[in-house]
Write a protein that holds these residues in place. Structure first.
Motif, PDB file in Angstrom:
ATOM      1  N   VAL A 109       0.744  -0.991  -0.076  1.00  0.00           N
ATOM      2  CA  VAL A 109      -0.045  -0.082   0.036  1.00  0.00           C
ATOM      3  C   VAL A 109       0.698   1.202   0.002  1.00  0.00           C
ATOM      4  O   VAL A 109       0.611   2.401  -0.616  1.00  0.00           O
ATOM      5  CB  VAL A 109      -0.953   0.139   1.262  1.00  0.00           C
ATOM      6  CG1 VAL A 109      -1.711   1.130   1.341  1.00  0.00           C
ATOM      7  CG2 VAL A 109      -1.859  -1.105   0.929  1.00  0.00           C
ATOM      8  N   THR A 110       2.014   1.245   0.488  1.00  0.00           N
ATOM      9  CA  THR A 110       2.765   2.175   0.927  1.00  0.00           C
ATOM     10  C   THR A 110       3.475   2.804  -0.625  1.00  0.00           C
ATOM     11  O   THR A 110       3.570   2.003  -1.235  1.00  0.00           O
ATOM     12  CB  THR A 110       3.840   2.156   2.140  1.00  0.00           C
ATOM     13  OG1 THR A 110       4.824   1.077   1.453  1.00  0.00           O
ATOM     14  CG2 THR A 110       3.268   1.833   3.155  1.00  0.00           C
ATOM     15  N   GLU A 111       3.637   4.005  -0.652  1.00  0.00           N
ATOM     16  CA  GLU A 111       4.291   4.571  -1.733  1.00  0.00           C
ATOM     17  C   GLU A 111       5.882   4.815  -1.498  1.00  0.00           C
ATOM     18  O   GLU A 111       6.172   5.302  -0.503  1.00  0.00           O
ATOM     19  CB  GLU A 111       3.897   5.773  -2.281  1.00  0.00           C
ATOM     20  CG  GLU A 111       2.477   5.702  -2.781  1.00  0.00           C
ATOM     21  CD  GLU A 111       1.795   6.968  -3.381  1.00  0.00           C
ATOM     22  OE1 GLU A 111       2.580   7.871  -3.666  1.00  0.00           O
ATOM     23  OE2 GLU A 111       0.725   7.246  -3.326  1.00  0.00           O
ATOM     24  N   GLY A 112       6.782   4.230  -2.128  1.00  0.00           N
ATOM     25  CA  GLY A 112       8.038   4.279  -1.963  1.00  0.00           C
ATOM     26  C   GLY A 112       8.822   4.262  -3.206  1.00  0.00           C
ATOM     27  O   GLY A 112       8.649   3.280  -3.670  1.00  0.00           O
ATOM     28  N   GLY A 113       9.926   5.117  -3.352  1.00  0.00           N
ATOM     29  CA  GLY A 113      10.612   5.194  -4.734  1.00  0.00           C
ATOM     30  C   GLY A 113      12.255   5.087  -4.214  1.00  0.00           C
ATOM     31  O   GLY A 113      12.400   5.237  -3.083  1.00  0.00           O
ATOM     32  N   GLY A 125      13.864   3.805   0.145  1.00  0.00           N
ATOM     33  CA  GLY A 125      12.422   4.573  -0.343  1.00  0.00           C
ATOM     34  C   GLY A 125      11.294   3.658   0.397  1.00  0.00           C
ATOM     35  O   GLY A 125      10.276   4.320   0.734  1.00  0.00           O
ATOM     36  N   ARG A 126      11.432   2.436   0.110  1.00  0.00           N
ATOM     37  CA  ARG A 126      10.263   1.673   0.388  1.00  0.00           C
ATOM     38  C   ARG A 126      10.088   1.649   2.031  1.00  0.00           C
ATOM     39  O   ARG A 126       9.025   1.651   2.531  1.00  0.00           O
ATOM     40  CB  ARG A 126      10.340   0.034  -0.026  1.00  0.00           C
ATOM     41  CG  ARG A 126       9.440  -0.935   0.398  1.00  0.00           C
ATOM     42  CD  ARG A 126       8.253  -0.578  -0.210  1.00  0.00           C
ATOM     43  NE  ARG A 126       7.900  -0.654  -1.495  1.00  0.00           N
ATOM     44  CZ  ARG A 126       7.046  -0.652  -2.420  1.00  0.00           C
ATOM     45  NH1 ARG A 126       5.930  -0.283  -1.889  1.00  0.00           N
ATOM     46  NH2 ARG A 126       7.026  -0.906  -3.469  1.00  0.00           N
ATOM     47  N   LEU A 127      11.328   1.440   2.699  1.00  0.00           N
ATOM     48  CA  LEU A 127      11.153   1.709   4.234  1.00  0.00           C
ATOM     49  C   LEU A 127      10.747   2.974   4.706  1.00  0.00           C
ATOM     50  O   LEU A 127      10.070   3.058   5.772  1.00  0.00           O
ATOM     51  CB  LEU A 127      12.740   1.342   4.813  1.00  0.00           C
ATOM     52  CG  LEU A 127      13.076   1.286   6.176  1.00  0.00           C
ATOM     53  CD1 LEU A 127      12.096   0.072   6.906  1.00  0.00           C
ATOM     54  CD2 LEU A 127      14.261   1.254   6.559  1.00  0.00           C
ATOM     55  N   MET A 128      11.046   3.888   4.079  1.00  0.00           N
ATOM     56  CA  MET A 128      10.590   5.171   4.360  1.00  0.00           C
ATOM     57  C   MET A 128       8.955   5.326   4.338  1.00  0.00           C
ATOM     58  O   MET A 128       8.499   6.046   5.154  1.00  0.00           O
ATOM     59  CB  MET A 128      11.216   6.603   3.654  1.00  0.00           C
ATOM     60  CG  MET A 128      11.570   7.784   4.405  1.00  0.00           C
ATOM     61  SD  MET A 128      12.073   7.659   6.025  1.00  0.00           S
ATOM     62  CE  MET A 128      11.514   9.169   6.413  1.00  0.00           C
ATOM     63  N   GLY A 129       8.496   4.919   3.122  1.00  0.00           N
ATOM     64  CA  GLY A 129       7.165   4.779   2.830  1.00  0.00           C
ATOM     65  C   GLY A 129       6.491   3.856   3.883  1.00  0.00           C
ATOM     66  O   GLY A 129       5.205   4.401   4.263  1.00  0.00           O
ATOM     67  N   LEU A 130       7.109   2.986   4.233  1.00  0.00           N
ATOM     68  CA  LEU A 130       6.659   2.029   5.339  1.00  0.00           C
ATOM     69  C   LEU A 130       6.423   2.983   6.688  1.00  0.00           C
ATOM     70  O   LEU A 130       5.451   2.909   7.439  1.00  0.00           O
ATOM     71  CB  LEU A 130       7.229   0.733   5.433  1.00  0.00           C
ATOM     72  CG  LEU A 130       6.850  -0.061   6.600  1.00  0.00           C
ATOM     73  CD1 LEU A 130       5.441  -0.633   6.367  1.00  0.00           C
ATOM     74  CD2 LEU A 130       7.812  -1.452   6.735  1.00  0.00           C
ATOM     75  N   VAL A 131       7.593   3.604   7.038  1.00  0.00           N
ATOM     76  CA  VAL A 131       7.672   4.105   8.320  1.00  0.00           C
ATOM     77  C   VAL A 131       6.481   5.398   8.248  1.00  0.00           C
ATOM     78  O   VAL A 131       5.632   5.619   9.237  1.00  0.00           O
ATOM     79  CB  VAL A 131       8.979   4.729   8.466  1.00  0.00           C
ATOM     80  CG1 VAL A 131       8.979   5.806   9.814  1.00  0.00           C
ATOM     81  CG2 VAL A 131       9.826   3.470   8.985  1.00  0.00           C
ATOM     82  N   THR A 132       6.409   6.063   7.026  1.00  0.00           N
ATOM     83  CA  THR A 132       5.380   7.157   7.115  1.00  0.00           C
ATOM     84  C   THR A 132       4.054   6.510   7.071  1.00  0.00           C
ATOM     85  O   THR A 132       2.962   7.145   7.633  1.00  0.00           O
ATOM     86  CB  THR A 132       5.489   7.832   5.466  1.00  0.00           C
ATOM     87  OG1 THR A 132       6.878   8.341   5.546  1.00  0.00           O
ATOM     88  CG2 THR A 132       4.648   8.855   5.404  1.00  0.00           C
ATOM     89  N   GLY A 133       3.647   5.517   6.284  1.00  0.00           N
ATOM     90  CA  GLY A 133       2.318   4.739   6.518  1.00  0.00           C
ATOM     91  C   GLY A 133       2.018   4.517   8.072  1.00  0.00           C
ATOM     92  O   GLY A 133       0.716   4.634   8.226  1.00  0.00           O
ATOM     93  N   LEU A 134       3.088   3.840   8.473  1.00  0.00           N
ATOM     94  CA  LEU A 134       2.743   3.257   9.985  1.00  0.00           C
ATOM     95  C   LEU A 134       2.487   4.727  10.860  1.00  0.00           C
ATOM     96  O   LEU A 134       1.685   4.711  11.573  1.00  0.00           O
ATOM     97  CB  LEU A 134       3.719   2.799  10.685  1.00  0.00           C
ATOM     98  CG  LEU A 134       4.102   1.161  10.177  1.00  0.00           C
ATOM     99  CD1 LEU A 134       5.423   0.515  10.523  1.00  0.00           C
ATOM    100  CD2 LEU A 134       2.930   0.511  10.494  1.00  0.00           C
ATOM    101  N   ALA A 135       3.121   5.632  10.689  1.00  0.00           N
ATOM    102  CA  ALA A 135       2.826   7.010  11.365  1.00  0.00           C
ATOM    103  C   ALA A 135       1.418   7.508  11.110  1.00  0.00           C
ATOM    104  O   ALA A 135       0.766   7.941  11.570  1.00  0.00           O
ATOM    105  CB  ALA A 135       3.968   8.094  11.206  1.00  0.00           C
ATOM    106  N   THR A 136       1.041   7.592   9.675  1.00  0.00           N
ATOM    107  CA  THR A 136      -0.018   8.384   9.252  1.00  0.00           C
ATOM    108  C   THR A 136      -1.297   7.618   9.620  1.00  0.00           C
ATOM    109  O   THR A 136      -2.380   7.912   9.690  1.00  0.00           O
ATOM    110  CB  THR A 136       0.002   8.605   7.900  1.00  0.00           C
ATOM    111  OG1 THR A 136       0.151   7.691   6.917  1.00  0.00           O
ATOM    112  CG2 THR A 136       1.073   9.706   7.755  1.00  0.00           C
ATOM    113  N   GLN A 137      -1.152   6.372   9.780  1.00  0.00           N
ATOM    114  CA  GLN A 137      -2.506   5.094   9.747  1.00  0.00           C
ATOM    115  C   GLN A 137      -2.282   4.547  11.418  1.00  0.00           C
ATOM    116  O   GLN A 137      -2.914   3.546  11.606  1.00  0.00           O
ATOM    117  CB  GLN A 137      -2.391   4.181   8.717  1.00  0.00           C
ATOM    118  CG  GLN A 137      -2.317   4.574   7.383  1.00  0.00           C
ATOM    119  CD  GLN A 137      -3.367   5.454   7.262  1.00  0.00           C
ATOM    120  OE1 GLN A 137      -4.635   5.068   7.506  1.00  0.00           O
ATOM    121  NE2 GLN A 137      -3.218   6.617   6.559  1.00  0.00           N
ATOM    122  N   ALA A 138      -1.607   5.136  12.215  1.00  0.00           N
ATOM    123  CA  ALA A 138      -1.599   4.792  13.745  1.00  0.00           C
ATOM    124  C   ALA A 138      -3.084   4.434  14.072  1.00  0.00           C
ATOM    125  O   ALA A 138      -3.299   3.783  14.913  1.00  0.00           O
ATOM    126  CB  ALA A 138      -0.735   5.738  14.364  1.00  0.00           C
ATOM    127  N   GLY A 139      -3.875   5.516  13.795  1.00  0.00           N
ATOM    128  CA  GLY A 139      -5.274   5.480  14.315  1.00  0.00           C
ATOM    129  C   GLY A 139      -5.969   4.094  14.097  1.00  0.00           C
ATOM    130  O   GLY A 139      -6.486   3.406  14.863  1.00  0.00           O
TER     131      GLY A 139
END
Length: 137
Positions: free
Chosen positions: A86-90, A95-109
């Motif tokens: 689901v995460t976007e990372g280039g 890039g994929r790891l950064m997208g995963l961390v961002t996805g975890l942070a934004t979807q924490a709810g």
């Protein structure tokens, strides 16, 4: 003579998964749902979060009573595994790891909500099991 039980074809599945089995079930389910979200909805994090909730409930209901406390532990891991498609990372692995961390942070709810829902179900099941054992023994 009328039977008090339901006909054999009308029962819902009631598997009893071990702790490892529940972890594998929810990780595979979330990865497949993440891929489905990517294909059908263009990687919508909100859709992924909504799809996480039924997986949480099923995992909490299907895990064996002896392993019931493992369900809230494996769910965040499965959320992260399913978030990969689901995460976007280039830009390769970082890039994929950064997208995963961002996805975890934004979807924490969604992550906290689903895990809390599973924890409540697990605690209710555990209390009922302990009370049943006390009555019998």
């Amino acid at each position: 003579m009328a039977s008090a039980t339901a006909p054999p074809g009308s029962r819902l599945p009631n598997p009893r998964l071990t702790g490892l089995g529940s972890g594998l079930f929810c990780a595979v389910a979330m990865f497949l749902l993440g891929c489905l979200d990517q294909l059908l909805f263009g990687a919508s994090p909100a859709v992924y979060g909504v799809l996480f909730l039924p997986v949480c409930v099923l995992t909490a209901l299907w895990v064996r009573v002896g392993d019931v406390l493992s369900a809230p532990v494996v769910l965040p891991i499965a959320f992260a595994v399913g978030l990969l498609p689901v995460t976007e990372g280039g830009g390769g692995l970082l890039g994929r790891l950064m997208g995963l961390v961002t996805g975890l942070a934004t979807q924490a709810g969604w992550l906290y909500g689903g895990t809390l829902l599973a924890a409540v179900i697990v605690l209710v099941r555990r209390v009922r099991w302990v009370r049943g054992r006390q009555r019998r023994g």
